[in-house]
Design a protein around this motif. Structure first.
Motif, PDB file in Angstrom:
ATOM      1  N   VAL A  48       0.846  -1.205   0.000  1.00  0.00           N
ATOM      2  CA  VAL A  48       0.000   0.000   0.000  1.00  0.00           C
ATOM      3  C   VAL A  48       0.875   1.248   0.000  1.00  0.00           C
ATOM      4  CG1 VAL A  48      -1.662   1.344   1.337  1.00  0.00           C
ATOM      5  CG2 VAL A  48      -1.970  -1.122   1.095  1.00  0.00           C
ATOM      6  N   ALA A  49       1.917   1.256   0.833  1.00  0.00           N
ATOM      7  CA  ALA A  49       2.812   2.416   0.902  1.00  0.00           C
ATOM      8  C   ALA A  49       3.547   2.617  -0.417  1.00  0.00           C
ATOM      9  CB  ALA A  49       3.810   2.248   2.043  1.00  0.00           C
ATOM     10  N   ARG A  50       4.100   1.544  -0.968  1.00  0.00           N
ATOM     11  CA  ARG A  50       4.900   1.634  -2.190  1.00  0.00           C
ATOM     12  C   ARG A  50       4.059   2.097  -3.378  1.00  0.00           C
ATOM     13  NH1 ARG A  50       7.218  -3.613  -3.002  1.00  0.00           N
ATOM     14  NH2 ARG A  50       8.892  -2.905  -1.648  1.00  0.00           N
ATOM     15  N   HIS A  51       2.933   1.453  -3.616  1.00  0.00           N
ATOM     16  CA  HIS A  51       2.142   1.738  -4.807  1.00  0.00           C
ATOM     17  C   HIS A  51       1.233   2.951  -4.646  1.00  0.00           C
ATOM     18  CE1 HIS A  51       3.719  -1.774  -6.747  1.00  0.00           C
ATOM     19  NE2 HIS A  51       3.390  -2.506  -5.689  1.00  0.00           N
ATOM     20  N   GLY A  52       0.957   3.334  -3.410  1.00  0.00           N
ATOM     21  CA  GLY A  52       0.137   4.520  -3.173  1.00  0.00           C
ATOM     22  C   GLY A  52       0.966   5.773  -2.943  1.00  0.00           C
ATOM     23  N   LEU A  53       2.307   5.642  -3.015  1.00  0.00           N
ATOM     24  CA  LEU A  53       3.225   6.757  -2.743  1.00  0.00           C
ATOM     25  C   LEU A  53       2.934   7.400  -1.401  1.00  0.00           C
ATOM     26  CD1 LEU A  53       3.502   8.385  -6.269  1.00  0.00           C
ATOM     27  CD2 LEU A  53       5.061   6.753  -5.181  1.00  0.00           C
ATOM     28  N   ILE A  54       2.762   6.550  -0.398  1.00  0.00           N
ATOM     29  CA  ILE A  54       2.484   6.988   0.970  1.00  0.00           C
ATOM     30  C   ILE A  54       3.688   6.658   1.828  1.00  0.00           C
ATOM     31  CG2 ILE A  54       1.027   6.616   2.994  1.00  0.00           C
ATOM     32  CD1 ILE A  54      -1.202   5.790   1.044  1.00  0.00           C
ATOM     33  N   ARG A  55       4.205   7.629   2.563  1.00  0.00           N
ATOM     34  CA  ARG A  55       5.281   7.341   3.508  1.00  0.00           C
ATOM     35  C   ARG A  55       4.638   6.775   4.764  1.00  0.00           C
ATOM     36  NH1 ARG A  55      10.234   7.568   5.124  1.00  0.00           N
ATOM     37  NH2 ARG A  55      10.850   8.338   7.158  1.00  0.00           N
ATOM     38  N   SER A  56       5.112   5.623   5.190  1.00  0.00           N
ATOM     39  CA  SER A  56       4.467   4.931   6.295  1.00  0.00           C
ATOM     40  C   SER A  56       5.498   4.371   7.257  1.00  0.00           C
ATOM     41  CB  SER A  56       3.604   3.797   5.740  1.00  0.00           C
ATOM     42  OG  SER A  56       2.963   3.114   6.774  1.00  0.00           O
ATOM     43  N   GLU A  57       5.270   4.586   8.542  1.00  0.00           N
ATOM     44  CA  GLU A  57       6.094   4.001   9.593  1.00  0.00           C
ATOM     45  C   GLU A  57       5.163   3.377  10.607  1.00  0.00           C
ATOM     46  OE1 GLU A  57       8.853   6.761  11.231  1.00  0.00           O
ATOM     47  OE2 GLU A  57       9.623   7.351   9.277  1.00  0.00           O
ATOM     48  N   GLU A  58       5.270   2.071  10.766  1.00  0.00           N
ATOM     49  CA  GLU A  58       4.413   1.370  11.707  1.00  0.00           C
ATOM     50  C   GLU A  58       5.249   0.389  12.497  1.00  0.00           C
ATOM     51  OE1 GLU A  58       0.974  -0.116   9.696  1.00  0.00           O
ATOM     52  OE2 GLU A  58       1.001   1.590   8.357  1.00  0.00           O
ATOM     53  N   HIS A  59       5.072   0.417  13.791  1.00  0.00           N
ATOM     54  CA  HIS A  59       5.861  -0.443  14.670  1.00  0.00           C
ATOM     55  C   HIS A  59       4.967  -1.046  15.736  1.00  0.00           C
ATOM     56  CE1 HIS A  59       9.597   1.151  12.987  1.00  0.00           C
ATOM     57  NE2 HIS A  59       8.965   2.289  12.976  1.00  0.00           N
ATOM     58  N   THR A  60       5.203  -2.302  16.003  1.00  0.00           N
ATOM     59  CA  THR A  60       4.547  -2.978  17.113  1.00  0.00           C
ATOM     60  C   THR A  60       5.642  -3.502  18.014  1.00  0.00           C
ATOM     61  OG1 THR A  60       2.738  -3.658  15.693  1.00  0.00           O
ATOM     62  CG2 THR A  60       2.953  -4.802  17.772  1.00  0.00           C
ATOM     63  N   SER A  61       5.624  -3.119  19.249  1.00  0.00           N
ATOM     64  CA  SER A  61       6.631  -3.616  20.173  1.00  0.00           C
ATOM     65  C   SER A  61       5.943  -4.134  21.434  1.00  0.00           C
ATOM     66  CB  SER A  61       7.630  -2.512  20.521  1.00  0.00           C
ATOM     67  OG  SER A  61       6.969  -1.432  21.127  1.00  0.00           O
ATOM     68  N   GLU A  62       6.693  -4.854  22.205  1.00  0.00           N
ATOM     69  CA  GLU A  62       6.197  -5.386  23.470  1.00  0.00           C
ATOM     70  C   GLU A  62       4.953  -6.241  23.299  1.00  0.00           C
ATOM     71  OE1 GLU A  62       5.727  -2.335  26.388  1.00  0.00           O
ATOM     72  OE2 GLU A  62       7.589  -1.365  25.846  1.00  0.00           O
TER      73      GLU A  62
END
Length: 70
Positions: A48-62
């Motif tokens: 979605v980020a690559r083809h939609g030209l959207i900068r995305s940062e998502e992290h799941t921790s703990e």
């Protein structure tokens, strides 16, 4: 001075089991940093980020308990 408005959002959610952070820039370049701990989910969000030209940062921790997709 003319400022350019950026369409972006950042959401953080902390529960007993997880600590999730998501930041999205709609007028991005398609760069992404996805780390959910679930390979298929990472792949789908990256597409979605690559083809939609959207900068995305998502992290799941703990992650305290297993995460299942149904």
């Amino acid at each position: 001075m003319n400022k350019i408005l950026q369409r972006k959002a950042k959401v953080e959610r902390k529960t007993k089991e997880t600590n999730i952070s998501c930041e999205v820039l709609l007028d991005g370049t398609g760069k992404y940093d996805i780390q959910t701990g679930i390979g298929f989910l990472d792949h789908m969000i990256e597409q979605v980020a690559r083809h939609g030209l959207i900068r995305s940062e998502e992290h799941t921790s703990e992650l305290q308990s297993p995460m299942y997709l149904v």
